[in-house]
Every structure is written in structure tokens, then in C-alpha cells.
Design a protein around this motif. Sequence first.
Motif, PDB file in Angstrom:
ATOM      1  N   SER A  30       0.842  -1.198   0.000  1.00  0.00           N
ATOM      2  CA  SER A  30       0.000   0.000   0.000  1.00  0.00           C
ATOM      3  C   SER A  30       0.878   1.249   0.000  1.00  0.00           C
ATOM      4  O   SER A  30       1.878   1.311   0.714  1.00  0.00           O
ATOM      5  CB  SER A  30      -0.899   0.018   1.237  1.00  0.00           C
ATOM      6  OG  SER A  30      -1.485   1.296   1.426  1.00  0.00           O
ATOM      7  N   PRO A  31       0.516   2.272  -0.774  1.00  0.00           N
ATOM      8  CA  PRO A  31       1.303   3.514  -0.786  1.00  0.00           C
ATOM      9  C   PRO A  31       1.204   4.268   0.537  1.00  0.00           C
ATOM     10  O   PRO A  31       1.970   5.199   0.774  1.00  0.00           O
ATOM     11  CB  PRO A  31       0.686   4.316  -1.931  1.00  0.00           C
ATOM     12  CG  PRO A  31      -0.700   3.791  -2.057  1.00  0.00           C
ATOM     13  CD  PRO A  31      -0.609   2.334  -1.730  1.00  0.00           C
ATOM     14  N   ASN A 141      -6.885  -2.508  -3.611  1.00  0.00           N
ATOM     15  CA  ASN A 141      -5.518  -2.689  -3.107  1.00  0.00           C
ATOM     16  C   ASN A 141      -4.852  -1.362  -2.752  1.00  0.00           C
ATOM     17  O   ASN A 141      -3.668  -1.334  -2.431  1.00  0.00           O
ATOM     18  CB  ASN A 141      -4.658  -3.455  -4.126  1.00  0.00           C
ATOM     19  CG  ASN A 141      -4.577  -2.754  -5.482  1.00  0.00           C
ATOM     20  OD1 ASN A 141      -4.805  -1.548  -5.599  1.00  0.00           O
ATOM     21  ND2 ASN A 141      -4.265  -3.528  -6.520  1.00  0.00           N
ATOM     22  N   GLN A 142      -5.618  -0.278  -2.809  1.00  0.00           N
ATOM     23  CA  GLN A 142      -5.180   1.059  -2.373  1.00  0.00           C
ATOM     24  C   GLN A 142      -4.098   1.676  -3.251  1.00  0.00           C
ATOM     25  O   GLN A 142      -3.552   2.720  -2.921  1.00  0.00           O
ATOM     26  CB  GLN A 142      -4.686   1.023  -0.918  1.00  0.00           C
ATOM     27  CG  GLN A 142      -5.693   0.454   0.064  1.00  0.00           C
ATOM     28  CD  GLN A 142      -5.109   0.218   1.430  1.00  0.00           C
ATOM     29  OE1 GLN A 142      -4.093   0.811   1.806  1.00  0.00           O
ATOM     30  NE2 GLN A 142      -5.730  -0.661   2.191  1.00  0.00           N
ATOM     31  N   ARG A 143      -3.823   1.087  -4.403  1.00  0.00           N
ATOM     32  CA  ARG A 143      -2.689   1.537  -5.206  1.00  0.00           C
ATOM     33  C   ARG A 143      -3.081   2.373  -6.426  1.00  0.00           C
ATOM     34  O   ARG A 143      -2.222   2.970  -7.065  1.00  0.00           O
ATOM     35  CB  ARG A 143      -1.877   0.322  -5.655  1.00  0.00           C
ATOM     36  CG  ARG A 143      -1.129  -0.362  -4.515  1.00  0.00           C
ATOM     37  CD  ARG A 143      -0.624  -1.737  -4.897  1.00  0.00           C
ATOM     38  NE  ARG A 143       0.019  -1.752  -6.194  1.00  0.00           N
ATOM     39  CZ  ARG A 143       0.020  -2.803  -7.016  1.00  0.00           C
ATOM     40  NH1 ARG A 143      -0.633  -3.899  -6.686  1.00  0.00           N
ATOM     41  NH2 ARG A 143       0.655  -2.741  -8.154  1.00  0.00           N
ATOM     42  N   TYR A 144      -4.377   2.419  -6.728  1.00  0.00           N
ATOM     43  CA  TYR A 144      -4.816   3.152  -7.921  1.00  0.00           C
ATOM     44  C   TYR A 144      -6.041   4.004  -7.630  1.00  0.00           C
ATOM     45  O   TYR A 144      -6.912   3.622  -6.842  1.00  0.00           O
ATOM     46  CB  TYR A 144      -5.153   2.188  -9.067  1.00  0.00           C
ATOM     47  CG  TYR A 144      -3.969   1.433  -9.602  1.00  0.00           C
ATOM     48  CD1 TYR A 144      -3.255   1.904 -10.708  1.00  0.00           C
ATOM     49  CD2 TYR A 144      -3.554   0.251  -9.007  1.00  0.00           C
ATOM     50  CE1 TYR A 144      -2.154   1.207 -11.193  1.00  0.00           C
ATOM     51  CE2 TYR A 144      -2.456  -0.446  -9.484  1.00  0.00           C
ATOM     52  CZ  TYR A 144      -1.766   0.033 -10.578  1.00  0.00           C
ATOM     53  OH  TYR A 144      -0.677  -0.667 -11.044  1.00  0.00           O
ATOM     54  N   LEU A 145      -6.122   5.132  -8.296  1.00  0.00           N
ATOM     55  CA  LEU A 145      -7.326   5.954  -8.323  1.00  0.00           C
ATOM     56  C   LEU A 145      -8.030   5.623  -9.636  1.00  0.00           C
ATOM     57  O   LEU A 145      -7.469   5.828 -10.713  1.00  0.00           O
ATOM     58  CB  LEU A 145      -6.962   7.439  -8.250  1.00  0.00           C
ATOM     59  CG  LEU A 145      -8.107   8.417  -7.998  1.00  0.00           C
ATOM     60  CD1 LEU A 145      -8.762   8.129  -6.651  1.00  0.00           C
ATOM     61  CD2 LEU A 145      -7.593   9.851  -8.034  1.00  0.00           C
ATOM     62  N   ILE A 146      -9.239   5.070  -9.541  1.00  0.00           N
ATOM     63  CA  ILE A 146      -9.978   4.615 -10.716  1.00  0.00           C
ATOM     64  C   ILE A 146     -11.033   5.645 -11.081  1.00  0.00           C
ATOM     65  O   ILE A 146     -11.824   6.070 -10.232  1.00  0.00           O
ATOM     66  CB  ILE A 146     -10.670   3.259 -10.446  1.00  0.00           C
ATOM     67  CG1 ILE A 146      -9.680   2.246  -9.848  1.00  0.00           C
ATOM     68  CG2 ILE A 146     -11.303   2.727 -11.722  1.00  0.00           C
ATOM     69  CD1 ILE A 146      -8.566   1.857 -10.762  1.00  0.00           C
ATOM     70  N   LEU A 147     -11.067   6.067 -12.345  1.00  0.00           N
ATOM     71  CA  LEU A 147     -12.061   7.019 -12.838  1.00  0.00           C
ATOM     72  C   LEU A 147     -12.832   6.359 -13.967  1.00  0.00           C
ATOM     73  O   LEU A 147     -12.244   5.935 -14.975  1.00  0.00           O
ATOM     74  CB  LEU A 147     -11.392   8.300 -13.344  1.00  0.00           C
ATOM     75  CG  LEU A 147     -10.844   9.286 -12.300  1.00  0.00           C
ATOM     76  CD1 LEU A 147      -9.559   8.769 -11.671  1.00  0.00           C
ATOM     77  CD2 LEU A 147     -10.574  10.633 -12.947  1.00  0.00           C
TER      78      LEU A 147
END
Length: 232
Positions: A30-31, A141-147
Amino acid sequence: MSGCEARDAKKLVRSPSGLRMVPEHRSARSPFGLDEPPWVPDKECPRCMQCDTKFDFITRKHHCRRCGKCFCDKCCSKKVPLPRMCFVDPVRQCAECALISQKETEFYDKQLKVLMNGATFFVTLGTSDKSELMVCRLSNNQRYLILDGDSHYEIEIIQISTVQILTEGFTPGGGNTRAVGMILQYKVPGSEELTQMKFTASEDFSCNKKLSASWLAAMHKATKLLYESRDQ
């Protein structure tokens, strides 16, 4: 579910601080996570680093799992959850670190869920004068911002450079402000140039505005944790 959200394999590891459930590959962490700190060697701490009590056979020393410093039992008695280091159970922390970890628990228990559930915004890319209505959410997984809208974007969290929360409602005499949008700058893999996105809360329904404001508040907190992880 998008390809970037494929389930990441995890493993149970035992460290001097306790059991941790961590990703098998460091790139999948996780970032918002923190590395375990090195412990101050016993020989370098004859006294409690908080109250200066001398250690002996009766007064034993304990290491704070968050900062790694040495304390007596009185100054390091609290066991508090520490999800940023992936501990399975609450771990011993000094009073100062325990307070910080307790505040972070709210992010993991509440605000992280808000980010994953998502909210609706009008999204403007770069200097374009056109915006697109999109659902924005944090990946599982808390690693991407999905749009998601007519277009689709997946922004890797670690590539985010700056986040500016836009507010309204301030008056010279004081008063509450409300988050109404944000400006996000990030790097596209393979490019050194920053890409900018502007998010503006939808004005269609009051419930949407409230949800968007909560999502932006959670994103503001997430940004602080992200910066702390980078500065570690």
C-alpha cells in the motif's frame, strides 16, 4: 474489476515486533504503508527515553513498534492497532506514537471505505474546457485511483505529485468551509511531465454534494499519509 485490482498475494511473516500480513512483492504494498523502524540497540539505551528511569532487573525496557525507541513499561504500555505496518494484532507503542496510530485508525476504519466506495465528479483533463461526469474511487488494493465514465483512467497513487483541495464557504468573519473539488497532478509512467486533472463536485443533488465532500475530506487525509510514507 480492472486488471490493476487483481488480488495481490500476501504472506504472514514474524518480526521482532509481531506478526505481519504483508504483500509477497514489495511493489504491491500500500502507498500509505510504513516500514518497520530499526530498534535502538539495548546497549545504547540504559535509561527510558521518555522519563529517564534507569533500567534494571525490575524495570524492564520495551521498544515502541512504531518509532523503535526504548521505554519503560509505564511509558510504553499501550497496545494499539498499527495497520500502516500490516500488524495482525495491536502492538506495543509509546504514548506519543499510540496517539498518532489511534488517529490513523479512523482513516482505515472509515475514510478508506469512503474512498473505495467512490463519489461522482465532473473531471477536466489538463487545459481542456470540457469536463466529463465520472465516478472516482480508490482501488481495493489502495494503489490506484480509478475514474470511470465514457472514458476510463487508472492513476497510480505513487505517481501523484500534488493534491489541492478546493473549498468554498469562507467568509471574512469566519465560518465553515466545504470541500467542492480538487486539483490533482500526477506523472504518467514513461513521462517526466505532470498531467493535471480538476475534480468538481456535481451540483445535481444535495446528497451527491455531501458524498463528494466526504470523499474529498478522505482524500485530503490520504494525501497526508502518502506524503508521510514518502518522507520516511
